[in-house]
Each structure stands twice: as structure tokens, then as C-alpha cells.
Write a protein that holds these residues in place. Structure first.
Motif, PDB file in Angstrom:
ATOM      1  N   LEU A  14      13.939   9.101  -0.124  1.00  0.00           N
ATOM      2  CA  LEU A  14      12.953   8.551  -1.052  1.00  0.00           C
ATOM      3  C   LEU A  14      12.580   7.109  -0.739  1.00  0.00           C
ATOM      4  CD1 LEU A  14      14.184  10.142  -4.375  1.00  0.00           C
ATOM      5  CD2 LEU A  14      12.148  10.733  -3.065  1.00  0.00           C
ATOM      6  N   GLU A  15      13.490   6.359  -0.141  1.00  0.00           N
ATOM      7  CA  GLU A  15      13.158   4.979   0.220  1.00  0.00           C
ATOM      8  C   GLU A  15      12.023   4.943   1.240  1.00  0.00           C
ATOM      9  OE1 GLU A  15      16.266   2.298   1.297  1.00  0.00           O
ATOM     10  OE2 GLU A  15      17.470   2.876  -0.438  1.00  0.00           O
ATOM     11  N   GLY A  16      11.998   5.894   2.147  1.00  0.00           N
ATOM     12  CA  GLY A  16      10.947   5.934   3.157  1.00  0.00           C
ATOM     13  C   GLY A  16       9.721   6.703   2.745  1.00  0.00           C
ATOM     14  N   SER A  17       9.800   7.445   1.661  1.00  0.00           N
ATOM     15  CA  SER A  17       8.682   8.314   1.289  1.00  0.00           C
ATOM     16  C   SER A  17       7.390   7.579   0.948  1.00  0.00           C
ATOM     17  CB  SER A  17       9.074   9.262   0.157  1.00  0.00           C
ATOM     18  OG  SER A  17       9.369   8.562  -1.018  1.00  0.00           O
ATOM     19  N   PRO A  18       7.415   6.447   0.270  1.00  0.00           N
ATOM     20  CA  PRO A  18       6.126   5.794   0.000  1.00  0.00           C
ATOM     21  C   PRO A  18       5.368   5.420   1.276  1.00  0.00           C
ATOM     22  CG  PRO A  18       7.784   4.945  -1.489  1.00  0.00           C
ATOM     23  CD  PRO A  18       8.501   5.811  -0.474  1.00  0.00           C
ATOM     24  N   ASP A  19       6.083   5.026   2.327  1.00  0.00           N
ATOM     25  CA  ASP A  19       5.419   4.679   3.583  1.00  0.00           C
ATOM     26  C   ASP A  19       4.976   5.929   4.340  1.00  0.00           C
ATOM     27  OD1 ASP A  19       5.826   1.984   3.098  1.00  0.00           O
ATOM     28  OD2 ASP A  19       7.762   1.969   4.117  1.00  0.00           O
ATOM     29  N   GLU A  20       5.808   6.964   4.324  1.00  0.00           N
ATOM     30  CA  GLU A  20       5.497   8.196   5.045  1.00  0.00           C
ATOM     31  C   GLU A  20       4.393   8.995   4.366  1.00  0.00           C
ATOM     32  OE1 GLU A  20       6.731   9.225   7.986  1.00  0.00           O
ATOM     33  OE2 GLU A  20       7.804   7.328   8.094  1.00  0.00           O
ATOM     34  N   LEU A  21       4.295   8.879   3.062  1.00  0.00           N
ATOM     35  CA  LEU A  21       3.314   9.655   2.291  1.00  0.00           C
ATOM     36  C   LEU A  21       2.222   8.747   1.737  1.00  0.00           C
ATOM     37  CD1 LEU A  21       5.920  11.837   0.358  1.00  0.00           C
ATOM     38  CD2 LEU A  21       4.661  12.455   2.418  1.00  0.00           C
ATOM     39  N   ASP A  22       1.794   7.770   2.542  1.00  0.00           N
ATOM     40  CA  ASP A  22       0.858   6.772   2.043  1.00  0.00           C
ATOM     41  C   ASP A  22      -0.528   7.325   1.749  1.00  0.00           C
ATOM     42  OD1 ASP A  22       0.114   7.166   4.646  1.00  0.00           O
ATOM     43  OD2 ASP A  22       0.010   5.053   5.182  1.00  0.00           O
ATOM     44  N   ASP A  23      -0.790   8.575   2.137  1.00  0.00           N
ATOM     45  CA  ASP A  23      -2.080   9.165   1.811  1.00  0.00           C
ATOM     46  C   ASP A  23      -2.055   9.889   0.464  1.00  0.00           C
ATOM     47  OD1 ASP A  23      -0.320  11.001   2.917  1.00  0.00           O
ATOM     48  OD2 ASP A  23      -1.931  12.304   3.618  1.00  0.00           O
ATOM     49  N   LEU A  24      -0.907   9.919  -0.179  1.00  0.00           N
ATOM     50  CA  LEU A  24      -0.783  10.569  -1.492  1.00  0.00           C
ATOM     51  C   LEU A  24      -0.647   9.519  -2.576  1.00  0.00           C
ATOM     52  CD1 LEU A  24       1.727  13.414  -0.610  1.00  0.00           C
ATOM     53  CD2 LEU A  24      -0.746  13.563  -0.795  1.00  0.00           C
ATOM     54  N   ARG A  25      -1.106   9.871  -3.756  1.00  0.00           N
ATOM     55  CA  ARG A  25      -1.050   8.965  -4.892  1.00  0.00           C
ATOM     56  C   ARG A  25      -0.477   9.726  -6.073  1.00  0.00           C
ATOM     57  NH1 ARG A  25      -5.259   4.620  -6.128  1.00  0.00           N
ATOM     58  NH2 ARG A  25      -4.548   3.899  -8.143  1.00  0.00           N
ATOM     59  N   GLY A  26       0.404   9.102  -6.806  1.00  0.00           N
ATOM     60  CA  GLY A  26       0.997   9.729  -7.979  1.00  0.00           C
ATOM     61  C   GLY A  26       2.498   9.562  -7.970  1.00  0.00           C
ATOM     62  N   GLU A  27       3.199  10.548  -8.502  1.00  0.00           N
ATOM     63  CA  GLU A  27       4.650  10.498  -8.567  1.00  0.00           C
ATOM     64  C   GLU A  27       5.250  11.635  -7.760  1.00  0.00           C
ATOM     65  OE1 GLU A  27       5.456   8.407 -12.850  1.00  0.00           O
ATOM     66  OE2 GLU A  27       5.685  10.556 -12.704  1.00  0.00           O
ATOM     67  N   LEU A  28       6.388  11.352  -7.153  1.00  0.00           N
ATOM     68  CA  LEU A  28       7.131  12.353  -6.405  1.00  0.00           C
ATOM     69  C   LEU A  28       8.466  12.531  -7.104  1.00  0.00           C
ATOM     70  CD1 LEU A  28       7.610  14.134  -3.866  1.00  0.00           C
ATOM     71  CD2 LEU A  28       8.554  12.088  -2.786  1.00  0.00           C
ATOM     72  N   LEU A  29       8.779  13.760  -7.475  1.00  0.00           N
ATOM     73  CA  LEU A  29      10.037  14.076  -8.136  1.00  0.00           C
ATOM     74  C   LEU A  29      10.877  14.893  -7.175  1.00  0.00           C
ATOM     75  CD1 LEU A  29      11.916  14.256 -10.627  1.00  0.00           C
ATOM     76  CD2 LEU A  29      10.623  16.293 -11.292  1.00  0.00           C
ATOM     77  N   LEU A  30      12.072  14.408  -6.886  1.00  0.00           N
ATOM     78  CA  LEU A  30      13.008  15.129  -6.029  1.00  0.00           C
ATOM     79  C   LEU A  30      14.180  15.558  -6.884  1.00  0.00           C
ATOM     80  CD1 LEU A  30      13.941  16.047  -3.206  1.00  0.00           C
ATOM     81  CD2 LEU A  30      15.086  13.840  -2.997  1.00  0.00           C
ATOM     82  N   GLU A  31      14.426  16.862  -6.928  1.00  0.00           N
ATOM     83  CA  GLU A  31      15.563  17.404  -7.659  1.00  0.00           C
ATOM     84  C   GLU A  31      16.360  18.288  -6.717  1.00  0.00           C
ATOM     85  OE1 GLU A  31      14.133  17.474 -12.239  1.00  0.00           O
ATOM     86  OE2 GLU A  31      13.752  19.288 -11.103  1.00  0.00           O
TER      87      GLU A  31
END
Length: 66
Positions: A14-31
Motif C-alpha cells: 500500500l505504501e507504493g500503491s499511490p505512485d503505481e496507481l497514479d492514474d486512478l482516483r478514489g480509495e483503495l481498500l485492501l482486506e
């Protein structure tokens, strides 16, 4: 996952996800669950939500009356 706990693995992911998924906007929930197909109501062993800033969307074009 042999060398790390679920918490350590998920936090690193999750620490790297904002940079890796920079084309997406919103919230990411990992369970994470202990079973591959948990029954309804099963609580996850790990749950974390992160904000994905993404790019601002361009303004919606105004409709011109014809």
C-alpha cells in the motif's frame, strides 16, 4: 509471504500503491482473509484503506443550446 507477516506485506504494498496507481482516483481498500473465499460476515485479518489522489478530471464540457 514466507518471510513476512500479512501486515508487513500489505503495508509495503500500500505504501507504493499511490505512485503505481497514479492514474486512478478514489480509495483503495485492501482486506486479507485466512480463507480464499470467506463466508459473508467473516472479518478480515487485515484491513486498510488508502487514498489514491489520481489526476484531477478535466471540467465537463458545457452543453451549448442549439
Amino acid at each position: 509471504m514466507k518471510d513476512a507477516t500479512v501486515d508487513v506485506w500489505a503495508d509495503a504494498l500500500l505504501e507504493g500503491s499511490p505512485d503505481e496507481l497514479d492514474d486512478l482516483r478514489g480509495e483503495l481498500l485492501l482486506e486479507c482473509y485466512t480463507e480464499p473465499a470467506p463466508a459473508d460476515g467473516t472479518l478480515p485479518v487485515y484491513s486498510r484503506r488508502v487514498r489514491l489522489p489520481g489526476h484531477a478530471l478535466p471540467p465537463f464540457p458545457r452543453r451549448r443550446d442549439v
